[in-house]
Design a protein around this motif. Structure first.
Motif, mmCIF file in Angstrom:
data_model
loop_
_atom_site.group_PDB
_atom_site.id
_atom_site.type_symbol
_atom_site.label_atom_id
_atom_site.label_comp_id
_atom_site.label_asym_id
_atom_site.label_seq_id
_atom_site.Cartn_x
_atom_site.Cartn_y
_atom_site.Cartn_z
ATOM 1 N N TRP A 147 -11.241 3.002 2.102
ATOM 2 C CA TRP A 147 -11.333 3.216 3.554
ATOM 3 C C TRP A 147 -12.466 4.194 3.822
ATOM 4 O O TRP A 147 -12.756 5.068 2.991
ATOM 5 C CB TRP A 147 -9.996 3.720 4.089
ATOM 6 N N PRO A 161 -8.476 -0.188 -2.551
ATOM 7 C CA PRO A 161 -9.133 -0.097 -1.248
ATOM 8 C C PRO A 161 -9.981 1.166 -1.112
ATOM 9 O O PRO A 161 -9.622 2.236 -1.611
ATOM 10 C CB PRO A 161 -7.963 -0.061 -0.261
ATOM 11 N N TRP A 203 0.814 -1.210 0.000
ATOM 12 C CA TRP A 203 0.000 0.000 0.000
ATOM 13 C C TRP A 203 0.859 1.276 0.000
ATOM 14 O O TRP A 203 0.339 2.369 0.238
ATOM 15 C CB TRP A 203 -0.958 0.007 1.183
ATOM 16 N N SER A 240 -1.579 -2.212 -4.317
ATOM 17 C CA SER A 240 -2.603 -1.227 -3.965
ATOM 18 C C SER A 240 -1.931 0.116 -3.709
ATOM 19 O O SER A 240 -1.991 0.643 -2.593
ATOM 20 C CB SER A 240 -3.371 -1.673 -2.719
ATOM 21 N N TYR A 249 -6.158 4.270 -4.029
ATOM 22 C CA TYR A 249 -6.914 4.353 -2.777
ATOM 23 C C TYR A 249 -8.147 5.211 -3.074
ATOM 24 O O TYR A 249 -8.053 6.429 -3.291
ATOM 25 C CB TYR A 249 -6.063 4.983 -1.679
ATOM 26 N N SER A 304 -1.213 3.574 -2.821
ATOM 27 C CA SER A 304 -2.166 4.469 -2.167
ATOM 28 C C SER A 304 -2.376 5.773 -2.908
ATOM 29 O O SER A 304 -3.478 6.351 -2.861
ATOM 30 C CB SER A 304 -1.706 4.756 -0.736
#
Length: 512
Positions: A432, A430, A350, A376, A382, A378
């Motif tokens: 979040w 991802p 990440w 992934s 992300y 970021s």
């Protein structure tokens, strides 16, 4: 033709021939599950459902002999054929066919094309954080539908964090009885019963998606202490977190009190207490039993209040426990620094597109021990990052806001030097949820950038396909706007993209 295709297929041949007309007499035949998917897709797109018959104008079949998840789609004026190597390939061919449907004077049509397609990476994922904010089963299944439409095939559920524990565990019932009520900002908490989780797993499987559950450890564990305080240490504040608390930007975590902030790194399990490992064995056994997919994610990120030696000892034992329950272990890239991590574990990277602070070396360590890497980055995919400074929700810690263009302009093989293509298991985007609390928020942050991640995961490398450019991508997803709207996706109309207006009005009331 309106080349509104994403992810980009491997080969597309457009023919100078009459398109296939979609009318009220159009029929579908072939494999039942794929036919049902196509009927629903066409109803959303055009307002009508074609009939299912023994021998239809649109034919959907499975034939072996190709690459897993591959398909061939042929459109002519007299009919359409979609052939999948397997059920997943046929499903993805149907999704491509749905993207090809376009309006025309007098009705709807599909242009004459031949497409041969297969994925670049086996693992193509999206992550939903249900711990910072909880989302009910209906919302999770909506995310599954959205992700599957772009040929993503893994749903990573971040089930536990400081703010809440979201999955029922029969042997440790207080985890949900007392550890699930809190959420960021004091919003509603919640959890999934075993039946809820089974419904999510089965719904995903029907759309050829594998659920990857994450139990994040040894940090991100404050919620465990709400239920079983003997398992966790007292909160330990880093200097940076202490400063944020002093300035009123974060609440101060207190043992036994639900945490509603977003700071990280203050919690830890008790590494040397035998009871901790009794807990791990029982919890991971139940999660593994309810998860038919091969992967079990054990976290390992941002354990800032855990001593480095203790972290290594814990992750070694935790990975062995997870593996003992028959699962391939996945962990965030920090765990790559642990020499005794179970062999074959998968590392999830990440860090940024340009690695810093040794994150790339930690990711490569998984490969050296026989594992692979999920990318992934970021500052590219992300999905919780702001689009620009004015985006009302989202964060900007990953090198500032992430525009749609920045989400697209990266190449998986270029991120970690020395990481061979065959060692890249895949790509995952991802989401979040510190600032995300509804399906509308999810849509706003996912779309259109999730299409960037899907293309990085499915399509050929940027140097291997002329369509794999930002200029092509922005035009192609512009044409997908009407389809996304018909599917009920509240996508962000980024000013970087020349969005097409809805074309539903151009179809005749009685047309398919």
């Amino acid at each position: 033709m309106r080349a509104a295709l994403s992810p980009v297929p491997v080969r597309v041949r457009v023919h100078d021939a009459e398109p296939f007309p979609l009318t009220t007499q159009t029929t579908i035949s072939g494999e039942a599950a794929a036919a049902g998917t196509l009927r629903s897709l066409l109803q959303a797109r055009t307002g009508r459902q074609p009939a299912l018959v023994a021998s239809g104008a649109i034919r959907l079949h499975i034939e072996g002999g190709g690459t897993p998840e591959s398909y061939r789609l042929v459109v002519g004026s007299a009919g359409i054929s979609v052939i999948g190597h397997d059920a997943a390939g046929l499903f993805y061919g149907v999704q491509t066919l749905g993207q090809l449907v376009e309006s025309a004077p007098g009705g709807w049509r599909v242009p004459a094309v031949e497409i041969d397609d297969f994925p670049r990476f086996a693992y193509r994922g999206v992550m939903l954080d249900v711990a910072r904010h909880f989302f009910d089963v209906q919302t999770v299944t909506a995310v599954i539908d959205r992700a599957a439409s772009l040929k993503l095939n893994h749903l990573h559920l971040h089930l536990t964090d400081d703010q809440g524990w979201r999955l029922a565990v029969e042997s440790w019932p207080k985890l949900t009885e007392q550890g699930s009520a809190s959420a960021v900002r004091g919003d509603r908490g919640g959890y999934y019963s075993k039946e809820d989780y089974r419904r999510i797993v089965e719904y995903a499987a029907e759309r050829h998606m594998t659920v990857v559950p994450e139990i994040d450890m040894p940090g991100h564990t404050h919620a465990i202490g709400l239920a079983y305080p003997e398992l966790v240490q007292d909160p330990a504040l880093s200097p940076g977190m202490a400063a944020e608390i002093a300035q009123g930007r974060q609440p101060s975590p207190r043992k036994g009190v639900g945490y509603q902030g977003t700071a990280v790194g203050f919690s830890s399990l008790r590494i040397h207490d035998p009871r901790t490992y009794e807990f791990l064995h029982a919890v991971l056994a139940e999660v593994a039993e309810g998860t038919p997919g091969p992967f079990l994610h054990i976290g390992g990120d941002e354990a800032l209040s855990t001593d480095a030696g203790d972290f290594a000892a814990f992750m070694q034992r935790a990975s062995a426990i997870a593996s003992s329950h028959g699962k391939v272990v996945v962990a965030w890239h920090e765990a790559g620094a642990v020499p005794g991590l179970v062999a074959g574990a998968v590392g999830q990277y990440w860090g940024s597109v340009n690695p810093a602070d040794g994150a790339d070396r930690k990711a490569l360590a998984f490969v050296e021990r026989g594992g692979r890497v999920i990318l992934s980055p970021s500052d590219a995919i992300y999905l919780d990052m702001k689009y620009d400074a004015d985006t009302p929700i989202g964060l900007d810690w990953a090198n500032g806001p992430t525009s749609v263009r920045r989400s697209y302009e990266w190449e998986p093989s270029d991120v970690i030097r020395g990481l061979p293509e065959e060692a890249i298991l895949g790509v995952e985007a991802p989401l979040w949820t510190e600032t995300v609390s509804s399906l509308a928020d999810i849509d706003h942050m996912m779309f259109p950038r999730v299409a960037s991640a899907a293309e990085a995961a499915w399509s050929p490398a940027t140097i291997e396909n002329e369509w794999r450019t930002w200029g092509s991508f922005r035009q192609r997803i512009a044409g997908l706007g009407p389809l996304w709207k018909s599917m009920g996706i509240g996508f962000f109309r980024s000013p970087e993209v020349p969005w097409a207006d809805s074309d539903r009005a151009s179809a005749p009331p009685a047309g398919l």
